[in-house]
Design a protein around this motif. Structure first.
Motif, mmCIF file in Angstrom:
data_model
loop_
_atom_site.group_PDB
_atom_site.id
_atom_site.type_symbol
_atom_site.label_atom_id
_atom_site.label_comp_id
_atom_site.label_asym_id
_atom_site.label_seq_id
_atom_site.Cartn_x
_atom_site.Cartn_y
_atom_site.Cartn_z
ATOM 1 N N LEU A 66 0.840 -1.192 0.000
ATOM 2 C CA LEU A 66 0.000 0.000 0.000
ATOM 3 C C LEU A 66 0.874 1.241 0.000
ATOM 4 C CD1 LEU A 66 -2.512 -1.190 2.715
ATOM 5 C CD2 LEU A 66 -2.958 -0.984 0.281
ATOM 6 N N ASP A 67 0.552 2.190 -0.833
ATOM 7 C CA ASP A 67 1.315 3.431 -0.898
ATOM 8 C C ASP A 67 0.569 4.489 -0.085
ATOM 9 O OD1 ASP A 67 2.925 5.568 -1.448
ATOM 10 O OD2 ASP A 67 2.888 5.300 -3.624
ATOM 11 N N VAL A 68 0.842 4.478 1.211
ATOM 12 C CA VAL A 68 0.166 5.389 2.126
ATOM 13 C C VAL A 68 0.521 6.842 1.798
ATOM 14 C CG1 VAL A 68 -0.124 6.035 4.553
ATOM 15 C CG2 VAL A 68 0.075 3.627 3.921
ATOM 16 N N GLN B 47 -4.298 -2.471 6.787
ATOM 17 C CA GLN B 47 -4.436 -2.573 5.335
ATOM 18 C C GLN B 47 -5.891 -2.395 4.926
ATOM 19 O OE1 GLN B 47 -2.674 -6.184 3.792
ATOM 20 N NE2 GLN B 47 -0.761 -5.825 4.862
ATOM 21 N N VAL B 48 -6.797 -2.994 5.695
ATOM 22 C CA VAL B 48 -8.221 -2.846 5.401
ATOM 23 C C VAL B 48 -8.626 -1.382 5.549
ATOM 24 C CG1 VAL B 48 -10.553 -3.429 6.199
ATOM 25 C CG2 VAL B 48 -8.815 -5.220 5.998
ATOM 26 N N ARG C 154 5.337 -2.330 7.631
ATOM 27 C CA ARG C 154 4.197 -2.439 6.720
ATOM 28 C C ARG C 154 2.935 -2.491 7.552
ATOM 29 N NH1 ARG C 154 5.124 -7.296 2.783
ATOM 30 N NH2 ARG C 154 2.952 -6.808 2.481
ATOM 31 N N PRO C 155 1.854 -1.939 7.041
ATOM 32 C CA PRO C 155 0.596 -2.008 7.783
ATOM 33 C C PRO C 155 0.173 -3.465 7.998
ATOM 34 C CG PRO C 155 0.418 -0.469 5.941
ATOM 35 C CD PRO C 155 1.719 -1.184 5.794
ATOM 36 N N ASP C 156 -0.344 -3.768 9.223
ATOM 37 C CA ASP C 156 -0.855 -5.111 9.471
ATOM 38 C C ASP C 156 -2.187 -5.259 8.731
ATOM 39 O OD1 ASP C 156 -2.736 -3.746 10.994
ATOM 40 O OD2 ASP C 156 -1.905 -4.366 12.916
ATOM 41 N N ILE D 18 -10.154 3.724 3.015
ATOM 42 C CA ILE D 18 -9.882 5.146 2.820
ATOM 43 C C ILE D 18 -9.646 5.423 1.336
ATOM 44 C CG2 ILE D 18 -8.265 7.030 3.275
ATOM 45 C CD1 ILE D 18 -7.774 5.664 6.044
ATOM 46 N N ALA D 19 -8.834 4.578 0.697
ATOM 47 C CA ALA D 19 -8.513 4.759 -0.728
ATOM 48 C C ALA D 19 -9.763 4.615 -1.591
ATOM 49 C CB ALA D 19 -7.448 3.754 -1.148
#
Length: 109
Positions: A57-59, A99-100, A93-95, A105-106
């Motif tokens: 994921l590209d936060v 990630q959910v 990395r997001p857990d 949000i995306a």
């Protein structure tokens, strides 16, 4: 030190190895492509490998798309600021739960 076919060495951060970019710059795009394909240690991924690959994921891109600073993003979505920094810098990395959240949000943008 060499053991079992693996060569190990430590890089000196204060004096990294120098790269001669002039040779690379002198190559055409086709020559660069051919050179990359001829490297047995860096073969392109197959379609099967790409299908199994996990997306990262590209936060940072999401945050910028929302036009928010790290602090604003963290506050809006009730996340620790340090966590946002770690994700963007690649330290962590997001857990799965995060990630959910980031995916939701995306999807709403």
């Amino acid at each position: 030190m060499k053991r079992e076919g693996i060569t190990r060495f430590k890089l000196n951060r204060k004096r990294p190895p120098k790269t001669d970019w002039s040779r690379f710059d002198a190559m055409s795009e086709e020559e660069r492509h051919h050179a990359a394909l001829s490297d047995p240690d860096a073969l392109p991924a197959t379609k099967a490998q790409l299908a199994r690959a996990r997306r990262v994921l590209d936060v940072r891109a999401l945050r910028r798309k929302l036009k928010l600073s790290q602090a604003q993003f963290a506050a809006r979505f009730h996340l620790p600021l340090g966590t946002i920094r770690d994700w963007e810098q690649g330290a962590h990395r997001p857990d799965k739960a995060a990630q959910v959240l980031v995916t939701v949000i995306a999807e709403t943008v």
